[in-house]
Design an enzyme around this catalytic site. Structure first.
Site: not given
Ligand SMILES: *Cc1c(COP(=O)(O)O)cnc(C)c1O
Length: 393
Positions: A192
């Site tokens: 991210k």
């Molecule tokens: C990555 C992601 C999540 C989950 O994030 P984590 O921190 O890995 O639990 C939830 N929603 C979307 C749209 C994502 O891309």
């Protein structure tokens, strides 16, 4: 340099993603390791405060992942079993799974064809007497139409929980994502825009909701129990069957440095996006991503769409040929209604959400991260164009 070496540089793979972690992050984490305090403590508190400040939120609650944050946030909203929650079908698995873990039923909403975000008109059509919440997901980092979401929420009395896993930093009509809704959940997963390896953050203007989430995040132990860590009393009360969703100070110290670098990292993402757009502007076989004038896009992903009417092959073949040329890609996302769980448990099929069914088949996410070099951007764009030219109709 031998010719062999030059060749291997030419064919060096370009991965879909590379983490951007510098010596600054490494030394902060090492300092925390040496401090004697590893789990949630002063660094987590400091990260929460800095994050709240950055997005203009009153309260920020650090958690172990966005998935944990989505679950915790829905849980703290005290929804009833069987309540319905509107979510877009184009999203990651955990947006749907956490609704189910909260005892509710996810109701899938179709997409807008420009942004690929949830279509609020379709959400309104699917809103019934049991509908209690809506979860806008800012896909790729492009904020949803929040005026429309809020108008629907006000009219129907819905709670709004934003899935902002892609949307740090992003804004909508001058308001930061993280400052607009009952709660907003961010992800700091490795890929991210801001990472702590694994981690997440919930922001909310509601002090009571924030307090419930803080308590439930750590075993449902009461505020006094929290003070136990800093104040020294051994006594605590379990006031709720809570979760183990706290962040660690190791992760928070990584996050603090990343937060300080965020503006630089975003500038780099924007430069790459502009370079892709310029390079692909004359390529009639792809549709480039939209950025509406009222938003600041976080550019987590660069999603191009194949114009199949101009091609003799399907998107899957394009991905395969890019992969053979050493270029990593992905698809965000296979819509929930396409997966076996949603077909079998809720009876969805391809025709249930026709726009999303049509759009996802066209999507390819190209590499986009601050460490992607200019020559790599050029090579990705040039290779994509070559593949498409080869299969032009
Ligand atoms: C990555 C992601 C999540 C989950 O994030 P984590 O921190 O890995 O639990 C939830 N929603 C979307 C749209 C994502 O891309």
């Amino acid at each position: 340099m031998s010719q062999k070496n030059e060749q291997s540089v030419e064919f060096e793979p370009i991965p879909f993603y590379r983490p951007d972690v510098t010596e600054a992050e490494i030394s902060e984490v090492v300092e925390t390791l040496r401090s004697g305090w590893l789990t949630m403590g002063p660094k987590t508190r400091q990260f929460e405060e800095a994050f709240a400040e950055r997005v203009g939120a009153d309260n920020a609650i650090a958690v172990s992942s966005a998935t944990a944050g989505l679950h915790l946030s829905l849980d703290a909203m005290n929804l009833e079993p069987g309540d319905e929650v509107l979510i877009p079908t184009i999203t990651f698995a955990s947006t749907g799974a956490t609704v189910i873990h909260a005892g509710c039923t996810p109701v899938l909403v179709d997409c807008e064809v420009d942004t690929l975000n949830l279509d609020v008109e379709d959400a309104a059509r699917k809103c019934g007497p049991r509908t209690k919440a809506i979860v806008p997901v800012h896909l790729a980092g492009h904020p949803c139409d929040m005026d429309a979401v809020q108008a629907l929420a006000t009219e129907r009395g819905l709670r709004v929980m934003e899935d902002a896993a892609h949307a740090i930093p992003a804004s909508y009509r001058g308001r930061m994502v993280g400052s607009m809704s009952d709660s907003t959940v961010f992800s700091f997963y490795a890929t991210k825009n801001l990472t702590t390896g694994e981690g997440g953050m919930i922001t909310t203007p509601d002090a009571e909701l924030a307090e419930r989430m803080r308590m439930r995040r750590l075993h449902g132990m009461s505020r006094d129990a929290w003070k136990r860590y800093s104040g020294g009393s051994w006594r605590y009360d379990v006031a709720y069957a809570g979760f183990k969703y706290n962040m660690t100070d190791m992760a928070a110290s990584l996050g603090l440095v990343q937060l300080g670098r965020l503006d630089d990292l975003q500038r780099r993402r924007r430069t790459i996006v502009e370079r892709y757009c310029a390079a692909l502007a004359d390529c009639a076989e792809v549709e480039l991503p939209t950025s509406r004038p009222e938003v600041d896009h976080a550019w987590h992903l660069f999603v191009v769409r194949m114009r199949h009417e101009r091609l003799k092959v399907h998107r899957d073949q394009v991905i395969e040929e890019l992969n053979a040329a050493g270029i990593g890609t992905s698809v965000h996302f296979i819509p929930l209604h396409v997966h076996s769980f949603y077909r079998e448990h809720f009876g969805y099929n391809e025709d249930s959400l026709p726009k999303a069914t049509e759009q996802w088949e066209r999507m390819i996410s190209l590499p986009l991260y601050p460490g992607l070099e200019e020559r790599e951007v050029d090579r990705v764009a040039a290779t994509l164009k070559q593949v498409l030219e080869r299969h032009r109709r």
